[in-house]
Motif scaffolding. Structure first.
Motif, PDB file in Angstrom:
ATOM      1  N   LEU A 121       1.048   3.227  -6.237  1.00  0.00           N
ATOM      2  CA  LEU A 121       1.519   1.838  -6.264  1.00  0.00           C
ATOM      3  C   LEU A 121       1.306   1.169  -4.904  1.00  0.00           C
ATOM      4  N   GLU A 122       1.582   1.875  -3.825  1.00  0.00           N
ATOM      5  CA  GLU A 122       1.363   1.329  -2.484  1.00  0.00           C
ATOM      6  C   GLU A 122      -0.126   1.162  -2.193  1.00  0.00           C
ATOM      7  N   ARG A 123      -0.938   2.073  -2.689  1.00  0.00           N
ATOM      8  CA  ARG A 123      -2.386   1.937  -2.504  1.00  0.00           C
ATOM      9  C   ARG A 123      -2.908   0.680  -3.196  1.00  0.00           C
ATOM     10  N   GLU A 124      -2.363   0.365  -4.355  1.00  0.00           N
ATOM     11  CA  GLU A 124      -2.784  -0.845  -5.064  1.00  0.00           C
ATOM     12  C   GLU A 124      -2.407  -2.098  -4.275  1.00  0.00           C
ATOM     13  N   VAL A 125      -1.190  -2.132  -3.731  1.00  0.00           N
ATOM     14  CA  VAL A 125      -0.762  -3.286  -2.929  1.00  0.00           C
ATOM     15  C   VAL A 125      -1.624  -3.401  -1.675  1.00  0.00           C
ATOM     16  N   TRP A 126      -1.930  -2.279  -1.033  1.00  0.00           N
ATOM     17  CA  TRP A 126      -2.822  -2.298   0.134  1.00  0.00           C
ATOM     18  C   TRP A 126      -4.183  -2.868  -0.253  1.00  0.00           C
ATOM     19  N   ASP A 127      -4.736  -2.387  -1.348  1.00  0.00           N
ATOM     20  CA  ASP A 127      -6.064  -2.791  -1.792  1.00  0.00           C
ATOM     21  C   ASP A 127      -6.125  -4.289  -2.097  1.00  0.00           C
ATOM     22  N   MET A 128      -5.145  -4.804  -2.799  1.00  0.00           N
ATOM     23  CA  MET A 128      -5.181  -6.192  -3.269  1.00  0.00           C
ATOM     24  C   MET A 128      -4.663  -7.208  -2.252  1.00  0.00           C
ATOM     25  N   TYR A 129      -3.670  -6.803  -1.406  1.00  0.00           N
ATOM     26  CA  TYR A 129      -3.040  -7.743  -0.484  1.00  0.00           C
ATOM     27  C   TYR A 129      -3.223  -7.402   0.989  1.00  0.00           C
ATOM     28  N   GLY A 130      -3.611  -6.169   1.312  1.00  0.00           N
ATOM     29  CA  GLY A 130      -3.770  -5.786   2.710  1.00  0.00           C
ATOM     30  C   GLY A 130      -2.471  -5.471   3.418  1.00  0.00           C
ATOM     31  N   ILE A 131      -1.428  -5.163   2.673  1.00  0.00           N
ATOM     32  CA  ILE A 131      -0.146  -4.788   3.273  1.00  0.00           C
ATOM     33  C   ILE A 131      -0.156  -3.281   3.482  1.00  0.00           C
ATOM     34  N   ARG A 132       0.058  -2.862   4.715  1.00  0.00           N
ATOM     35  CA  ARG A 132       0.032  -1.430   5.062  1.00  0.00           C
ATOM     36  C   ARG A 132       1.408  -0.807   4.843  1.00  0.00           C
ATOM     37  N   PHE A 133       1.405   0.483   4.527  1.00  0.00           N
ATOM     38  CA  PHE A 133       2.641   1.229   4.306  1.00  0.00           C
ATOM     39  C   PHE A 133       2.703   2.362   5.317  1.00  0.00           C
ATOM     40  N   THR A 134       3.575   2.220   6.300  1.00  0.00           N
ATOM     41  CA  THR A 134       3.731   3.191   7.373  1.00  0.00           C
ATOM     42  C   THR A 134       4.211   4.520   6.804  1.00  0.00           C
ATOM     43  N   GLY A 135       3.505   5.592   7.145  1.00  0.00           N
ATOM     44  CA  GLY A 135       3.874   6.922   6.680  1.00  0.00           C
ATOM     45  C   GLY A 135       3.240   7.308   5.358  1.00  0.00           C
ATOM     46  N   HIS A 136       2.401   6.457   4.806  1.00  0.00           N
ATOM     47  CA  HIS A 136       1.720   6.793   3.550  1.00  0.00           C
ATOM     48  C   HIS A 136       0.742   7.935   3.808  1.00  0.00           C
ATOM     49  N   PRO A 137       0.692   8.948   2.931  1.00  0.00           N
ATOM     50  CA  PRO A 137      -0.140  10.121   3.188  1.00  0.00           C
ATOM     51  C   PRO A 137      -1.647   9.883   3.075  1.00  0.00           C
ATOM     52  N   ASP A 138      -2.090   8.850   2.351  1.00  0.00           N
ATOM     53  CA  ASP A 138      -3.533   8.656   2.153  1.00  0.00           C
ATOM     54  C   ASP A 138      -3.805   7.210   1.734  1.00  0.00           C
ATOM     55  N   LEU A 139      -3.505   6.267   2.628  1.00  0.00           N
ATOM     56  CA  LEU A 139      -3.643   4.853   2.298  1.00  0.00           C
ATOM     57  C   LEU A 139      -5.116   4.454   2.300  1.00  0.00           C
ATOM     58  N   LYS A 140      -5.671   4.361   1.112  1.00  0.00           N
ATOM     59  CA  LYS A 140      -7.062   3.923   0.956  1.00  0.00           C
ATOM     60  C   LYS A 140      -7.164   3.150  -0.347  1.00  0.00           C
ATOM     61  N   ARG A 141      -8.283   2.475  -0.503  1.00  0.00           N
ATOM     62  CA  ARG A 141      -8.482   1.647  -1.696  1.00  0.00           C
ATOM     63  C   ARG A 141      -8.369   2.489  -2.965  1.00  0.00           C
TER      64      ARG A 141
END
Length: 170
Positions: A121-141
């Motif tokens: 879910l956080e990866r989707e928000v990062w991909d679509m909005y560019g909001i980063r999630f600190t501590g995410h194990p693998d934040l990629k598209r």
């Protein structure tokens, strides 16, 4: 033996909001019940504390993270709302939590330590909005390819932007 259904039916939609206001008086910015759905806007620095409380407190038990999304309010400061949809299965009630984040380098703490499904879910928000999630194990598209430039659900994303063409990797 499960949780008594009569206990679930005696609670009100506002009960979780009242517990949040009394437990985190400085961190809860506003609460409301639009169309009867409980909503709280909280400070981003207490997000993980609030979510752990909502999940673990026996009076609440919001044990399911249903979704994470974002809303871009271009021109407003702070620009983005990160929106969390929670469900308490034992008490049969929903709760929406919003965190407001600034433009520039929007960042929120990751909830992957609390809920495993927050990963995607956080990866989707990062991909679509560019909001980063600190501590995410693998934040990629997750929806777009890695070479894609920009974040298409931002209101300032150019509608006719051409993306780089990519071919098969050798």
């Amino acid at each position: 033996m499960g949780i008594d259904d009569t206990a679930a039916n005696t609670s009100t939609p506002g009960q979780p909001l009242e517990l949040l206001r009394t437990t985190f008086p400085e961190g809860v910015l506003e609460t409301s019940l639009p169309q009867g759905d409980a909503l709280a806007v909280i400070r981003p620095e207490i997000l993980t504390q609030v979510m752990a409380f909502l999940r673990d407190d026996p009076r609440l038990l919001f044990n399911l993270l249903v979704d994470i999304t974002a809303v871009d309010y271009l021109g407003r400061n702070p620009r983005f709302d990160v929106v969390y949809h929670l469900l308490s299965i034992p008490f049969k009630r929903r709760l929406r939590i919003k965190v407001r984040v600034e433009d520039g380098e929007p960042t929120v703490d990751s909830l992957t330590p609390l809920w495993g499904n927050a990963n995607w879910l956080e990866r989707e928000v990062w991909d679509m909005y560019g909001i980063r999630f600190t501590g995410h194990p693998d934040l990629k598209r997750i929806l777009l390819y890695e070479e894609f430039q920009g974040h298409p659900l931002r209101k300032d994303y150019p509608i006719r932007k051409r993306q780089p063409l990519i071919g098969p990797k050798n």
